[in-house]
Design a protein around this motif. Structure first.
Motif, PDB file in Angstrom:
ATOM      1  N   TYR A  12       1.079  -1.374  -0.017  1.00  0.00           N
ATOM      2  CA  TYR A  12      -0.042  -0.031   0.025  1.00  0.00           C
ATOM      3  C   TYR A  12       0.919   1.189  -0.085  1.00  0.00           C
ATOM      4  O   TYR A  12       0.553   2.273  -0.794  1.00  0.00           O
ATOM      5  N   THR A  29       6.853  -6.801  -6.534  1.00  0.00           N
ATOM      6  CA  THR A  29       5.563  -6.578  -6.738  1.00  0.00           C
ATOM      7  C   THR A  29       5.049  -7.703  -7.732  1.00  0.00           C
ATOM      8  O   THR A  29       4.150  -7.417  -8.542  1.00  0.00           O
ATOM      9  N   HIS A  33       2.708  -5.735 -10.328  1.00  0.00           N
ATOM     10  CA  HIS A  33       1.285  -5.822  -9.968  1.00  0.00           C
ATOM     11  C   HIS A  33       1.093  -5.615  -8.595  1.00  0.00           C
ATOM     12  O   HIS A  33       0.741  -6.744  -7.862  1.00  0.00           O
ATOM     13  N   HIS A  34       1.468  -4.489  -7.869  1.00  0.00           N
ATOM     14  CA  HIS A  34       1.302  -4.285  -6.634  1.00  0.00           C
ATOM     15  C   HIS A  34      -0.251  -4.414  -6.020  1.00  0.00           C
ATOM     16  O   HIS A  34      -0.376  -4.727  -4.944  1.00  0.00           O
ATOM     17  N   LEU A  35      -1.047  -4.005  -6.870  1.00  0.00           N
ATOM     18  CA  LEU A  35      -2.595  -3.947  -6.435  1.00  0.00           C
ATOM     19  C   LEU A  35      -2.985  -5.352  -5.968  1.00  0.00           C
ATOM     20  O   LEU A  35      -3.705  -5.878  -5.159  1.00  0.00           O
ATOM     21  N   LEU A  38      -1.323  -6.768  -3.108  1.00  0.00           N
ATOM     22  CA  LEU A  38      -2.090  -6.327  -1.955  1.00  0.00           C
ATOM     23  C   LEU A  38      -3.171  -7.175  -1.670  1.00  0.00           C
ATOM     24  O   LEU A  38      -3.393  -7.415  -0.591  1.00  0.00           O
ATOM     25  N   ILE A  39      -4.068  -7.301  -2.502  1.00  0.00           N
ATOM     26  CA  ILE A  39      -5.164  -8.057  -2.532  1.00  0.00           C
ATOM     27  C   ILE A  39      -4.869  -9.572  -2.220  1.00  0.00           C
ATOM     28  O   ILE A  39      -5.579 -10.132  -1.152  1.00  0.00           O
TER      29      ILE A  39
END
Length: 102
Positions: A12, A29, A33-35, A38-39
């Motif tokens: 985040y 990541t 693909h950090h989002l 994160l998920i």
């Protein structure tokens, strides 16, 4: 559980920077693909937290809860793979190239 939460907080706060800084930092990541990471980290954390309550701190389990625990652990490993690869690559480059400053 703690490492999943730490990975979620890390993604985040510095995830976008890791995505766009360089190809080396994209390793952390899972290829930028950090989002998604994160998920995945939040999913692993929430599954393990719920299973800790359901299994009385992982002491009593049923076959279905054991399968759910194993799935949650696999999700946690996937979430931490990028961070582990980034740390190992940094240590390997330090070992191969020596100190960065004279």
């Amino acid at each position: 559980m703690v490492s999943d939460l730490a990975a979620a907080i890390w993604m985040y706060t510095v995830g976008p920077w890791l995505d766009h800084s360089s190809k080396f930092t994209r390793t952390g990541t899972l290829g930028g693909h950090h989002l998604l990471l994160l998920i995945i980290a939040l999913t692993g954390f929430l599954m393990l937290a719920a299973l800790a309550v359901l299994t009385d701190n992982f002491t009593h389990s049923t076959p279905m809860l054991a399968i759910a625990r194993n799935v949650a652990c696999v999700i946690s490993v996937i979430a931490l793979t990028g961070l582990l690869a980034l740390i190992l690559m940094a240590l390997l480059s330090r070992l191969l190239f020596g100190p960065l400053r004279p």
